[in-house]
Write an enzyme that holds these catalytic residues in place. Structure first.
Site, mmCIF file in Angstrom:
data_model
loop_
_atom_site.group_PDB
_atom_site.id
_atom_site.type_symbol
_atom_site.label_atom_id
_atom_site.label_comp_id
_atom_site.label_asym_id
_atom_site.label_seq_id
_atom_site.Cartn_x
_atom_site.Cartn_y
_atom_site.Cartn_z
ATOM 1 N N ASP A 1 1.465 5.301 0.009
ATOM 2 C CA ASP A 1 1.089 6.475 0.717
ATOM 3 C C ASP A 1 1.282 7.785 0.207
ATOM 4 O O ASP A 1 2.314 8.379 0.235
ATOM 5 C CB ASP A 1 1.615 6.590 2.198
ATOM 6 N N GLU B 1 2.794 1.124 5.252
ATOM 7 C CA GLU B 1 1.600 1.384 6.035
ATOM 8 C C GLU B 1 0.518 0.162 5.966
ATOM 9 O O GLU B 1 -0.503 0.298 6.670
ATOM 10 C CB GLU B 1 0.813 2.484 5.132
ATOM 11 N N LYS C 1 0.794 -1.009 0.118
ATOM 12 C CA LYS C 1 0.030 0.055 -0.048
ATOM 13 C C LYS C 1 0.964 1.357 0.082
ATOM 14 O O LYS C 1 1.496 1.503 0.897
ATOM 15 C CB LYS C 1 -1.043 -0.016 1.244
#
Length: 349
Positions: free
Chosen positions: A68, A208, A66
């Protein structure tokens, strides 16, 4: 006996210098279908990941890190390159390195879906560093540090791929943006691993979280469950409704006062007093002081030295949990979301 040379024949079309042209046998029927090419859309509503507490099970799920940053769509068109935010705003000029690299990709037309990020020294995406490279929320600076992590291909050389399953879209994407590139456009690589194991490793490396995608799904806009996000640390958008003054803190901000949505109302969810540096606090204070109001937008209780502001700024807040009375626990400020990013404000169920 040698035969005399033949008399030279006339050139094929009479005039040697005339261009050679063919003649159609008959006129083309206007009703005859042309080569099938899909019109290139001006914009495609992005597919959004649905938050889940644990990774899904099953062979149809594939995983990625993921990232960010800012969700972007890179449009490669005959007239040039356009870079659009999630909300459809044109930010081409703000990412010159990404735009220049898009022009060098070996494709005539394409739409790439991905995330603009700035990586720290350990290769992790850092939202605060990305915002600083762009001049903060509302800033107009161009970022040459940002790179584009491409994770989907929605349009390719005249063909709309949104109705094609993810596995095929990824196959074409990897041909266009091969793994291992170190340019301004890179591939967000799929990771063949058990979801639980990958999440644990991601959290150990202070990432994250991870994204799970159904490899058999077509591309559909909205948060419908084809893509899932599983976070190591909770991080969501909250509205700033005020701040407490402090002479000992950066920017004179002791604590931000935050609110979430509950239906059509706002609900106070506590404050955050960590995560600022001198620069981010100064920029934030400047933004908030333009929005001062005399009457609170939400009941925050009695606060010492509180300055009330209109609930227009969305802060990205990292937190560990909720208290029993509905307040954020161990919260830390990450940055302001830009209006062009259309960041969602946390919705209390």
């Amino acid at each position: 006996m040698t035969k005399p040379p033949r008399t030279p024949s006339k050139p094929l079309l009479g005039d040697v210098d005339a261009p050679i042209r063919s003649r159609a046998r008959r006129r083309r029927d206007p009703a005859q279908p042309q080569l099938i090419l899909d019109p290139m859309p001006e914009r495609i509503e992005p597919c959004l990941a649905l938050l889940k507490p644990r990774p899904p099970k099953g062979p149809q799920w594939t995983y990625e890190v993921k990232w960010d940053g800012y969700r972007l769509a890179v449009h490669i068109e005959p007239s040039g390159v356009r870079i659009l935010t999630r909300g459809g705003h044109d930010w081409t000029d703000r990412f010159p390195a990404i735009a220049a690299e898009a022009k060098r990709l070996p494709v005539s037309t394409a739409i790439l879906d991905g995330e603009a990020v700035v990586l720290d020294a350990y290769g992790r995406s850092d939202f605060g560093m990305l915002q600083q490279s762009l001049g903060g929320r509302g800033g107009k600076r161009s970022s040459r540090d940002a790179i584009f992590m491409a994770f989907d291909l929605l349009y390719f050389d005249g063909h709309d791929l949104t109705g094609t399953e993810l596995a095929s879209r990824r196959h074409l994407l990897e041909g266009l943006v091969p793994p291992g590139r170190e340019d301004a456009i890179r591939l967000s690589e799929e990771i063949d691993a058990d979801g639980e194991t990958l999440l644990r490793i991601a959290c150990e490396h202070d990432l994250e979280g991870i994204i799970a995608k159904d490899r058999n799904s077509t591309y559909r806009g909205g948060r419908i469950g084809d893509w899932l996000k599983i976070k190591c640390v909770q991080s969501d958008g909250f509205l700033i409704v005020g701040y407490e003054k402090s002479t000992a803190s950066f920017g004179g901000i002791g604590r931000l006062l935050l609110a979430a949505r509950k239906g059509n109302e706002l609900v106070y969810v506590g404050g955050v007093g960590t995560g600022f540096n001198e620069r981010s606090a100064s920029e934030l204070r400047e933004q908030m002081d333009k929005l001062k109001i005399g009457k609170p937008a939400v009941d925050t209780g009695r606060k010492r030295n509180a300055v009330l502001v209109e609930p227009k700024l969305v802060a990205e807040i990292e937190y560990r949990a909720w208290t029993h009375d509905g307040k954020l626990r161990h919260a830390s400020y990450k940055g302001l979301r830009d209006a062009a990013d259309e960041a969602a404000v946390y919705d209390l169920e």
